[in-house]
Motif scaffolding. Structure first.
Motif, PDB file in Angstrom:
ATOM      1  N   HIS A 151      10.871 -91.456  53.828  1.00 40.73           N
ATOM      2  CA  HIS A 151       9.932 -91.225  52.668  1.00 40.73           C
ATOM      3  C   HIS A 151       9.677 -89.844  52.495  1.00 40.73           C
ATOM      4  N   ALA A 152       9.625 -89.636  51.166  1.00 40.00           N
ATOM      5  CA  ALA A 152       8.823 -88.141  50.720  1.00 40.00           C
ATOM      6  C   ALA A 152       7.448 -88.227  51.284  1.00 40.00           C
ATOM      7  N   THR A 153       7.215 -87.280  52.191  1.00 38.78           N
ATOM      8  CA  THR A 153       5.924 -87.093  52.970  1.00 38.78           C
ATOM      9  C   THR A 153       5.122 -85.667  52.740  1.00 38.78           C
ATOM     10  N   ASP A 154       3.968 -85.675  52.195  1.00 41.93           N
ATOM     11  CA  ASP A 154       3.344 -84.511  52.188  1.00 41.93           C
ATOM     12  C   ASP A 154       2.502 -84.094  53.157  1.00 41.93           C
ATOM     13  N   LEU A 155       2.015 -85.181  53.967  1.00 42.10           N
ATOM     14  CA  LEU A 155       0.996 -84.929  54.908  1.00 42.10           C
ATOM     15  C   LEU A 155       1.139 -85.889  56.088  1.00 42.10           C
ATOM     16  N   ILE A 156       0.847 -85.798  57.258  1.00 43.89           N
ATOM     17  CA  ILE A 156       0.789 -86.690  58.158  1.00 43.89           C
ATOM     18  C   ILE A 156      -0.595 -86.696  58.961  1.00 43.89           C
ATOM     19  N   LEU A 157      -1.004 -87.894  59.156  1.00 43.37           N
ATOM     20  CA  LEU A 157      -2.101 -88.241  60.159  1.00 43.37           C
ATOM     21  C   LEU A 157      -1.764 -88.575  61.688  1.00 43.37           C
ATOM     22  N   MET A 158      -1.784 -87.522  62.401  1.00 46.51           N
ATOM     23  CA  MET A 158      -1.201 -87.684  63.720  1.00 46.51           C
ATOM     24  C   MET A 158      -2.093 -87.820  65.085  1.00 46.51           C
ATOM     25  N   ASP A 159      -1.778 -88.916  65.515  1.00 43.36           N
ATOM     26  CA  ASP A 159      -2.685 -89.200  67.008  1.00 43.36           C
ATOM     27  C   ASP A 159      -2.298 -88.152  67.981  1.00 43.36           C
ATOM     28  N   ILE A 160      -3.170 -87.702  68.713  1.00 38.88           N
ATOM     29  CA  ILE A 160      -2.868 -86.829  69.897  1.00 38.88           C
ATOM     30  C   ILE A 160      -1.915 -87.610  71.085  1.00 38.88           C
ATOM     31  N   ASN A 161      -2.379 -88.766  71.224  1.00 41.06           N
ATOM     32  CA  ASN A 161      -1.892 -89.589  72.397  1.00 41.06           C
ATOM     33  C   ASN A 161      -1.027 -90.686  71.747  1.00 41.06           C
ATOM     34  N   LEU A 162       0.312 -90.727  72.108  1.00 38.86           N
ATOM     35  CA  LEU A 162       1.046 -91.618  71.211  1.00 38.86           C
ATOM     36  C   LEU A 162       1.694 -92.662  72.200  1.00 38.86           C
ATOM     37  N   GLY A 163       1.031 -93.222  73.412  1.00 40.42           N
ATOM     38  CA  GLY A 163       1.521 -93.953  74.317  1.00 40.42           C
ATOM     39  C   GLY A 163       2.711 -93.616  74.976  1.00 40.42           C
ATOM     40  N   ARG A 208      -2.682 -78.462  60.586  1.00 42.11           N
ATOM     41  CA  ARG A 208      -3.787 -77.717  59.740  1.00 42.11           C
ATOM     42  C   ARG A 208      -5.161 -78.008  59.715  1.00 42.11           C
ATOM     43  N   ALA A 209      -5.513 -79.273  60.855  1.00 42.54           N
ATOM     44  CA  ALA A 209      -6.781 -79.613  60.716  1.00 42.54           C
ATOM     45  C   ALA A 209      -6.731 -80.376  61.971  1.00 42.54           C
ATOM     46  N   TYR A 210      -8.260 -80.666  62.431  1.00 40.74           N
ATOM     47  CA  TYR A 210      -8.177 -81.475  63.629  1.00 40.74           C
ATOM     48  C   TYR A 210      -9.561 -81.935  63.319  1.00 40.74           C
ATOM     49  N   VAL A 211      -9.194 -83.481  63.495  1.00 42.62           N
ATOM     50  CA  VAL A 211     -10.281 -84.470  63.013  1.00 42.62           C
ATOM     51  C   VAL A 211     -10.863 -85.547  64.051  1.00 42.62           C
ATOM     52  N   LEU A 212     -12.026 -85.693  64.509  1.00 44.24           N
ATOM     53  CA  LEU A 212     -12.252 -86.710  65.513  1.00 44.24           C
ATOM     54  C   LEU A 212     -12.220 -88.195  64.834  1.00 44.24           C
ATOM     55  N   ASP A 254     -15.105 -86.856  56.605  1.00 41.07           N
ATOM     56  CA  ASP A 254     -14.003 -86.069  57.347  1.00 41.07           C
ATOM     57  C   ASP A 254     -12.918 -86.094  57.016  1.00 41.07           C
ATOM     58  N   ILE A 255     -12.430 -87.183  57.059  1.00 39.90           N
ATOM     59  CA  ILE A 255     -10.813 -87.383  56.902  1.00 39.90           C
ATOM     60  C   ILE A 255     -10.453 -87.096  55.552  1.00 39.90           C
ATOM     61  N   ILE A 256     -11.165 -87.614  54.675  1.00 43.61           N
ATOM     62  CA  ILE A 256     -10.710 -87.381  53.232  1.00 43.61           C
ATOM     63  C   ILE A 256     -10.999 -85.839  52.809  1.00 43.61           C
ATOM     64  N   ASN A 257     -12.019 -85.220  53.348  1.00 44.16           N
ATOM     65  CA  ASN A 257     -11.919 -83.920  53.127  1.00 44.16           C
ATOM     66  C   ASN A 257     -11.093 -82.885  53.705  1.00 44.16           C
ATOM     67  N   ALA A 258     -10.555 -83.371  55.000  1.00 43.24           N
ATOM     68  CA  ALA A 258      -9.670 -82.654  55.801  1.00 43.24           C
ATOM     69  C   ALA A 258      -8.243 -82.930  54.892  1.00 43.24           C
ATOM     70  N   ILE A 259      -7.911 -84.071  54.508  1.00 42.13           N
ATOM     71  CA  ILE A 259      -6.811 -84.105  53.623  1.00 42.13           C
ATOM     72  C   ILE A 259      -6.702 -83.179  52.387  1.00 42.13           C
ATOM     73  N   GLU A 260      -7.707 -83.397  51.719  1.00 44.20           N
ATOM     74  CA  GLU A 260      -7.926 -82.633  50.509  1.00 44.20           C
ATOM     75  C   GLU A 260      -7.941 -80.969  50.800  1.00 44.20           C
ATOM     76  N   THR A 261      -8.649 -80.430  52.107  1.00 46.76           N
ATOM     77  CA  THR A 261      -8.499 -79.144  52.422  1.00 46.76           C
ATOM     78  C   THR A 261      -7.212 -78.552  52.491  1.00 46.76           C
ATOM     79  N   VAL A 262      -6.631 -79.676  53.323  1.00 48.05           N
ATOM     80  CA  VAL A 262      -5.199 -78.808  53.923  1.00 48.05           C
ATOM     81  C   VAL A 262      -4.225 -78.810  52.824  1.00 48.05           C
ATOM     82  N   ARG A 263      -4.370 -80.114  52.095  1.00 48.03           N
ATOM     83  CA  ARG A 263      -3.385 -79.987  50.665  1.00 48.03           C
ATOM     84  C   ARG A 263      -3.489 -78.915  50.067  1.00 48.03           C
ATOM     85  N   ALA A 264      -4.627 -78.393  49.983  1.00 47.72           N
ATOM     86  CA  ALA A 264      -4.942 -77.219  48.986  1.00 47.72           C
ATOM     87  C   ALA A 264      -4.672 -75.781  49.578  1.00 47.72           C
TER      88      ALA A 264
END
Length: 206
Positions: free
Chosen positions: A51-63, A104-108, A115-125
């Motif tokens: 898939h054409a992907t612009d941005l990944i929301l990545m968990d810090i712990n992935l089992g 490019r961002a760190y969100v709790l 917060d998540i929406i703002n992070a996406i918009e900010t990073v994309r910009a």
């Protein structure tokens, strides 16, 4: 007014319920498009090839897999894809490691949807974003001896930005940013640029 450009998002988290929650939050935004989900590193690697992907929301712990290491790998292999790190950890060391890996961002995870929406918009910009719920846990003395503007410059240095980009972000001249760099090095007793970057990465100021 023209519509905002669609942002293609990939959700990477080993908990299906978390992914469901993220999808529910993000699908309310018309220009956000979820291209897929992954519960582990192998599936995440597969998804970015499909898939054409612009941005990944990545968990810090992935089992069993470290999301920070996976972020570093993706940053190397797919530099065009921006990564936002999601975590329950609010310690500065995790933030520093994530940014150093290329996030490019760190969100709790328990942050408000905004917060998540703002992070996406900010990073994309082209910017960087830190969750509003993060606490300052650094033990360094940067916050005590640097001015607020110098702290902003130090954070920007940690993201790898050039003096020109820092100047644009902060509304300063390139010469002023260069002066701030010199003052930071003098106050923190740092010699070269490489040492300054290493310090900035280890001591991100939230």
């Amino acid at each position: 007014m023209t519509d905002k450009k669609t942002i293609n998002l990939l959700l990477v988290d080993d908990h299906p319920l978390v992914r469901d929650g993220l999808r529910a939050r993000l699908e309310t935004i018309s220009h956000f498009h979820i291209v897929g989900e992954a519960g582990n590193a192998a599936d995440a690697r597969k998804m970015v090839t499909l898939h054409a992907t612009d941005l990944i929301l990545m968990d810090i712990n992935l089992g069993g897999t470290n999301g920070i290491n996976l972020t570093a790998k993706f940053t190397q292999d797919y530099p065009q894809i921006a990564i936002i790190m999601l975590s329950m950890h609010d310690k500065a060391e995790y933030v520093s490691q994530a940014i150093q890996a290329g996030a490019r961002a760190y969100v709790l995870k328990d942050a408000p949807a905004e917060d998540i929406i703002n992070a996406i918009e900010t990073v994309r910009a082209g910017g960087v974003y830190f969750s509003s719920g993060l606490k300052q846990n650094n033990t360094n003395n940067a916050t005590q001896i640097l001015t607020q503007r110098e702290q902003c410059v130090l954070n920007s240095i940690a993201t790898g930005k050039s003096n020109k980009h820092i100047a644009l972000d902060l509304g300063l001249s390139v010469r002023t940013v260069e002066t701030h760099r010199l003052n930071i090095k003098r106050k923190l007793n740092i010699e070269g640029q490489a040492d300054l970057i290493r310090y900035a990465l280890r001591n991100i100021i939230i």
